[in-house]
Design a protein around this motif. Structure first.
Motif, PDB file in Angstrom:
ATOM      1  N   GLN A  58     -19.151   2.556  11.353  1.00 51.30           N
ATOM      2  CA  GLN A  58     -19.628   1.370  10.501  1.00 51.30           C
ATOM      3  C   GLN A  58     -19.326   0.026  11.378  1.00 51.30           C
ATOM      4  O   GLN A  58     -20.275  -0.726  11.346  1.00 51.30           O
ATOM      5  N   ALA A  59     -18.297   0.025  12.107  1.00 45.53           N
ATOM      6  CA  ALA A  59     -18.025  -1.267  13.054  1.00 45.53           C
ATOM      7  C   ALA A  59     -19.134  -1.383  13.967  1.00 45.53           C
ATOM      8  O   ALA A  59     -19.706  -2.456  14.117  1.00 45.53           O
ATOM      9  N   ALA A  60     -19.558  -0.191  14.514  1.00 46.13           N
ATOM     10  CA  ALA A  60     -20.772  -0.316  15.503  1.00 46.13           C
ATOM     11  C   ALA A  60     -22.100  -0.818  15.065  1.00 46.13           C
ATOM     12  O   ALA A  60     -22.877  -1.450  15.443  1.00 46.13           O
ATOM     13  N   ILE A  61     -22.489  -0.061  13.830  1.00 44.24           N
ATOM     14  CA  ILE A  61     -23.776  -0.382  13.041  1.00 44.24           C
ATOM     15  C   ILE A  61     -23.570  -1.913  12.829  1.00 44.24           C
ATOM     16  O   ILE A  61     -24.762  -2.575  12.857  1.00 44.24           O
ATOM     17  N   SER A  62     -22.481  -2.549  12.311  1.00 43.47           N
ATOM     18  CA  SER A  62     -22.602  -3.908  12.278  1.00 43.47           C
ATOM     19  C   SER A  62     -22.880  -4.783  13.221  1.00 43.47           C
ATOM     20  O   SER A  62     -22.823  -5.783  13.113  1.00 43.47           O
ATOM     21  N   GLY A  63     -22.607  -4.223  14.350  1.00 41.01           N
ATOM     22  CA  GLY A  63     -22.828  -4.940  15.670  1.00 41.01           C
ATOM     23  C   GLY A  63     -21.705  -5.621  16.221  1.00 41.01           C
ATOM     24  O   GLY A  63     -21.469  -6.218  17.284  1.00 41.01           O
ATOM     25  N   LEU A 104     -15.124  13.756  26.199  1.00 44.00           N
ATOM     26  CA  LEU A 104     -15.932  13.006  27.430  1.00 44.00           C
ATOM     27  C   LEU A 104     -16.642  11.998  27.278  1.00 44.00           C
ATOM     28  O   LEU A 104     -16.368  10.946  27.902  1.00 44.00           O
ATOM     29  N   SER A 105     -16.915  11.888  26.013  1.00 45.73           N
ATOM     30  CA  SER A 105     -17.540  10.548  25.422  1.00 45.73           C
ATOM     31  C   SER A 105     -16.325   9.338  25.349  1.00 45.73           C
ATOM     32  O   SER A 105     -16.791   8.290  25.696  1.00 45.73           O
ATOM     33  N   MET A 106     -15.341   9.682  25.072  1.00 46.93           N
ATOM     34  CA  MET A 106     -14.074   9.000  25.087  1.00 46.93           C
ATOM     35  C   MET A 106     -13.839   8.415  26.450  1.00 46.93           C
ATOM     36  O   MET A 106     -13.601   7.084  26.585  1.00 46.93           O
ATOM     37  N   MET A 107     -13.824   9.048  27.273  1.00 46.39           N
ATOM     38  CA  MET A 107     -13.516   8.776  28.828  1.00 46.39           C
ATOM     39  C   MET A 107     -14.891   7.935  29.280  1.00 46.39           C
ATOM     40  O   MET A 107     -14.484   6.853  29.724  1.00 46.39           O
ATOM     41  N   ALA A 108     -16.203   8.212  28.846  1.00 50.51           N
ATOM     42  CA  ALA A 108     -17.139   7.259  29.239  1.00 50.51           C
ATOM     43  C   ALA A 108     -17.235   5.957  28.540  1.00 50.51           C
ATOM     44  O   ALA A 108     -17.346   4.961  29.092  1.00 50.51           O
ATOM     45  N   GLN A 110     -14.913   4.539  26.178  1.00 53.46           N
ATOM     46  CA  GLN A 110     -13.571   3.698  26.094  1.00 53.46           C
ATOM     47  C   GLN A 110     -13.223   3.387  27.596  1.00 53.46           C
ATOM     48  O   GLN A 110     -12.721   2.180  27.754  1.00 53.46           O
ATOM     49  N   GLY A 111     -13.456   4.082  28.233  1.00 53.95           N
ATOM     50  CA  GLY A 111     -13.504   4.145  29.685  1.00 53.95           C
ATOM     51  C   GLY A 111     -14.293   2.737  30.364  1.00 53.95           C
ATOM     52  O   GLY A 111     -13.663   1.879  31.053  1.00 53.95           O
ATOM     53  N   ALA A 112     -15.506   2.969  29.994  1.00 52.65           N
ATOM     54  CA  ALA A 112     -16.401   1.818  30.373  1.00 52.65           C
ATOM     55  C   ALA A 112     -16.064   0.368  29.705  1.00 52.65           C
ATOM     56  O   ALA A 112     -16.523  -0.471  30.063  1.00 52.65           O
ATOM     57  N   ALA A 157     -23.773  -1.430  18.526  1.00 51.67           N
ATOM     58  CA  ALA A 157     -22.810  -2.197  19.556  1.00 51.67           C
ATOM     59  C   ALA A 157     -22.555  -1.417  20.699  1.00 51.67           C
ATOM     60  O   ALA A 157     -22.260  -2.094  21.730  1.00 51.67           O
ATOM     61  N   PHE A 158     -22.922  -0.332  20.661  1.00 51.99           N
ATOM     62  CA  PHE A 158     -22.908   0.581  21.957  1.00 51.99           C
ATOM     63  C   PHE A 158     -23.975   0.507  22.976  1.00 51.99           C
ATOM     64  O   PHE A 158     -24.010   0.795  24.065  1.00 51.99           O
ATOM     65  N   GLU A 159     -25.062   0.270  22.179  1.00 47.24           N
ATOM     66  CA  GLU A 159     -26.537   0.610  22.915  1.00 47.24           C
ATOM     67  C   GLU A 159     -27.121  -0.644  23.693  1.00 47.24           C
ATOM     68  O   GLU A 159     -28.068  -1.192  23.134  1.00 47.24           O
ATOM     69  N   ASN A 160     -26.306  -1.094  24.562  1.00 51.23           N
ATOM     70  CA  ASN A 160     -27.073  -2.068  25.255  1.00 51.23           C
ATOM     71  C   ASN A 160     -27.014  -1.777  26.833  1.00 51.23           C
ATOM     72  O   ASN A 160     -26.192  -0.861  27.219  1.00 51.23           O
ATOM     73  N   GLU A 161     -27.899  -2.064  27.475  1.00 52.54           N
ATOM     74  CA  GLU A 161     -28.170  -1.552  28.827  1.00 52.54           C
ATOM     75  C   GLU A 161     -27.074  -1.674  29.916  1.00 52.54           C
ATOM     76  O   GLU A 161     -26.501  -0.716  30.474  1.00 52.54           O
ATOM     77  N   PRO A 162     -26.338  -2.841  30.001  1.00 58.98           N
ATOM     78  CA  PRO A 162     -25.269  -2.871  31.116  1.00 58.98           C
ATOM     79  C   PRO A 162     -24.233  -2.061  30.576  1.00 58.98           C
ATOM     80  O   PRO A 162     -23.618  -1.303  31.469  1.00 58.98           O
TER      81      PRO A 162
END
Ligand code: TYD
Length: 205
Positions: A58-63, A104-108, A110-112, A157-162
């Protein structure tokens, strides 16, 4: 089954990659393949739709996104409950579990976002079943962005190019013997053929 034959545990197969790589399609096709061979299969995803996973979604959807500490705490709790209440009971019953995202998603991700990738791995492996096989579906970032845009449901909020490039860089640096990189920029069927080759080679099915 013979009365004294060992009880066969199911296998845990995980699909990973940035958003827009086609994980959910590949999972459904692999599930069909395995079921046609008489294997009991369940498919699922993380974050789950439980309380903790929904807080992150929900947080990510709200941006907005949560703080990195909160995000890690919620996702660890979400995974802890998922492993305890769903993944382990299924594996114990002999069912194969195919997952769209796991630690592995958390490594990628939250790691990023600045957390220590090795530390994240350790926190997870304290309680989370290690996959038998994991696939990293690798496609060029532009292609992933195009697929996300084509879905037309906006960007969280996760879906941006950089940021996704940074996630892809973490995935590409991972070295686990059970993690297989799959080139996923061709057709759905080509990608599935690569996945099945590895399932045959590693899991004998
Ligand atoms: P996603 O698979 O994109 O869900 P959906 O396709 O249903 O929108 O997962 C949502 C986001 O959660 C995704 O961008 C990656 C992020 N995520 C993490 O940051 N850490 C994690 O440990 C997991 C499992 C997911």
């Amino acid at each position: 089954m013979e009365p004294d034959s060992p009880h066969l545990r199911g296998r845990l197969v995980v699909f990973e990659g940035i958003d827009g790589t086609g994980k959910s399609t590949q999972i459904q096709l692999l599930a069909q393949y395995l079921r046609a061979r008489g294997i009991e299969v369940v498919t699922d995803f993380e974050p789950t739709r439980g309380k903790w996973g929904m807080k992150v979604r929900q947080a990510a959807i709200s941006g907005e996104r949560l703080s990195i500490e909160e995000e890690i705490a919620c996702l660890l709790q979400d995974r802890r409950e998922h492993v305890r209440d769903f993944i382990e009971p299924a594996l114990e019953a002999g069912t194969w579990v195919l997952l769209d995202r796991y630690y592995l998603s958390m490594m990628a991700y939250q790691g990023a976002s600045g957390a220590n990738v090795e530390e994240i791995r350790q926190w997870n492996e304290e309680f989370a079943t290690v996959p038998d096989v994991a696939f990293w579906l690798d496609i060029p970032l532009e292609m992933a962005m195009q697929r996300m845009n084509a879905r037309g449901n906006g960007h969280d909020a996760f879906e941006n190019e950089p940021f996704l490039q940074a996630c892809a860089d973490v995935y590409s640096a991972m070295e686990m013997p059970w993690l297989h990189r799959i080139e996923a920029d061709g057709s759905v069927n080509e990608t599935q053929a690569r996945v099945r080759d590895i399932v045959r080679q590693e899991l004998g099915v």
